[in-house]
Design an enzyme around this catalytic site. Sequence first.
Site, PDB file in Angstrom:
ATOM      1  N   THR A 189     -22.639  -3.822 -41.022  1.00 22.51           N
ATOM      2  CA  THR A 189     -21.979  -3.453 -39.777  1.00 22.51           C
ATOM      3  C   THR A 189     -21.072  -2.257 -40.046  1.00 22.51           C
ATOM      4  O   THR A 189     -20.579  -2.095 -41.153  1.00 22.51           O
ATOM      5  CB  THR A 189     -21.143  -4.634 -39.223  1.00 22.51           C
ATOM      6  OG1 THR A 189     -20.199  -4.132 -38.275  1.00 22.51           O
ATOM      7  CG2 THR A 189     -20.381  -5.368 -40.302  1.00 22.51           C
ATOM      8  N   GLY A 190     -20.888  -1.438 -39.033  1.00 15.26           N
ATOM      9  CA  GLY A 190     -19.981  -0.302 -39.211  1.00 15.26           C
ATOM     10  C   GLY A 190     -20.620   1.004 -38.795  1.00 15.26           C
ATOM     11  O   GLY A 190     -21.504   1.043 -37.932  1.00 15.26           O
ATOM     12  N   GLY A 201     -22.929   3.555 -38.522  1.00 14.79           N
ATOM     13  CA  GLY A 201     -24.360   3.541 -38.805  1.00 14.79           C
ATOM     14  C   GLY A 201     -24.855   4.748 -39.563  1.00 14.79           C
ATOM     15  O   GLY A 201     -25.719   4.635 -40.440  1.00 14.79           O
ATOM     16  N   THR A 249     -20.951  -5.190 -33.723  1.00 14.11           N
ATOM     17  CA  THR A 249     -22.326  -5.429 -34.192  1.00 14.11           C
ATOM     18  C   THR A 249     -22.377  -6.844 -34.752  1.00 14.11           C
ATOM     19  O   THR A 249     -21.394  -7.324 -35.313  1.00 14.11           O
ATOM     20  CB  THR A 249     -22.679  -4.405 -35.297  1.00 14.11           C
ATOM     21  OG1 THR A 249     -22.786  -3.113 -34.707  1.00 14.11           O
ATOM     22  CG2 THR A 249     -23.983  -4.745 -36.004  1.00 14.11           C
ATOM     23  N   ARG A 290     -30.073   8.037 -29.854  1.00 12.48           N
ATOM     24  CA  ARG A 290     -29.539   7.821 -31.206  1.00 12.48           C
ATOM     25  C   ARG A 290     -29.978   6.444 -31.721  1.00 12.48           C
ATOM     26  O   ARG A 290     -29.903   5.448 -31.007  1.00 12.48           O
ATOM     27  CB  ARG A 290     -28.018   7.920 -31.173  1.00 12.48           C
ATOM     28  CG  ARG A 290     -27.327   7.682 -32.518  1.00 12.48           C
ATOM     29  CD  ARG A 290     -26.839   6.256 -32.664  1.00 12.48           C
ATOM     30  NE  ARG A 290     -25.956   6.084 -33.817  1.00 12.48           N
ATOM     31  CZ  ARG A 290     -25.532   4.910 -34.253  1.00 12.48           C
ATOM     32  NH1 ARG A 290     -25.899   3.816 -33.621  1.00 12.48           N
ATOM     33  NH2 ARG A 290     -24.740   4.827 -35.293  1.00 12.48           N
ATOM     34  N   VAL A 291     -30.423   6.388 -32.970  1.00  7.81           N
ATOM     35  CA  VAL A 291     -30.778   5.121 -33.613  1.00  7.81           C
ATOM     36  C   VAL A 291     -29.860   4.932 -34.809  1.00  7.81           C
ATOM     37  O   VAL A 291     -29.671   5.856 -35.607  1.00  7.81           O
ATOM     38  CB  VAL A 291     -32.258   5.123 -34.064  1.00  7.81           C
ATOM     39  CG1 VAL A 291     -32.580   3.865 -34.868  1.00  7.81           C
ATOM     40  CG2 VAL A 291     -33.181   5.238 -32.854  1.00  7.81           C
ATOM     41  N   GLY A 292     -29.292   3.737 -34.933  1.00  6.39           N
ATOM     42  CA  GLY A 292     -28.382   3.457 -36.043  1.00  6.39           C
ATOM     43  C   GLY A 292     -29.014   2.573 -37.104  1.00  6.39           C
ATOM     44  O   GLY A 292     -30.214   2.262 -37.069  1.00  6.39           O
ATOM     45  N   ASP A 293     -28.171   2.165 -38.048  1.00  4.02           N
ATOM     46  CA  ASP A 293     -28.646   1.386 -39.200  1.00  4.02           C
ATOM     47  C   ASP A 293     -29.211   0.027 -38.825  1.00  4.02           C
ATOM     48  O   ASP A 293     -30.058  -0.513 -39.540  1.00  4.02           O
ATOM     49  CB  ASP A 293     -27.485   1.182 -40.182  1.00  4.02           C
ATOM     50  CG  ASP A 293     -26.360   0.383 -39.543  1.00  4.02           C
ATOM     51  OD1 ASP A 293     -25.738   0.905 -38.597  1.00  4.02           O
ATOM     52  OD2 ASP A 293     -26.136  -0.774 -39.961  1.00  4.02           O
TER      53      ASP A 293
END
Length: 302
Positions: free
Chosen positions: A222-223, A225, A171, A199-202
């Site tokens: 980053t990481g 999510g 990321t 899927r939606v991440g941070d």
Amino acid sequence: MPPPADRAPATRVPTIIVHGGAGADPSDGRDELRQGVRAATVAGWRVLSAGGAALDAVESAVRTLEDHPRFNAGRGSVLTRDGTVEMDASIMEGDHLQCGAVAAVPRIANPITLARRLLEARRHVLLVGDGALAFARSVGVPECDTASLVTDRQQRRHAEVAPRSATLGGTVGAVALDRSGTIAAATSTGGTIGKLPGRVGDSALIGCGTYAESSIGGVSCTGDGEAIIRVVLGHRALYFLKDAADPEYAAKIAVDLLVEEGRGHGGLILLDWRGRTGYACSTPLMPVTIMSPALAEPRTPF
Ligand code: GLY
């Protein structure tokens, strides 16, 4: 919010900090990562040193990493369980809390620019999937072939049964302070390897992966999510920064929060209103580069 009046913009020293994702240490690929984050920092610094806006600087830095096949954003994004590409990105300016984000978008070479166009449109903050593509068409952001985003490396990784620890990494993000005292932050990702479609991440969520308030600072995370979302890491890190005397300490306790309460791993970069930087991660490696007038060349502390 803009910086308080007692923090005169004339004192502001333009600064940029860039990351290339918290993850494993590819002992044989460090040079490529180093050169990538340095090139992104130079792109953002070119904007800032010419008197340009923090928002333009972070967009330019993140676009550079989206175009780089070694990072998990734009070209080089990881693949979903079904072998497709779905990318998340967000961008924020800290004077007026203007922000834009896109999630689960396919066929866009530079999702951060699409997020920027949404910020500029000033109607919605987050668009997903087909709606984001329709918006892209309406503002002239072109679609690309999926094949141009998929690298051989990511196809190989998709074919492997990846261990959990190998799903992080790549990321990208940037935080910048410009001469006028505005802070901006931006983050972009392909997400996590083998994620479920949709899927939606941070990285698409303001307050989780990205946050900026010019009176305090800015952050890009980053990481993992899901863990970052659980603890609303970006916003909380910014308020650690407000209370801590030292951005390095703020970054460290934010990562502790991610690990202990979020039950995940990752990292973040921070920049405060004075131009002081901090970064921390709980993973073996997080490529980071910093540039400011005090440095003869970008500092790459990894
Ligand atoms: N931090 C990137 C993601 O989990 O999608």
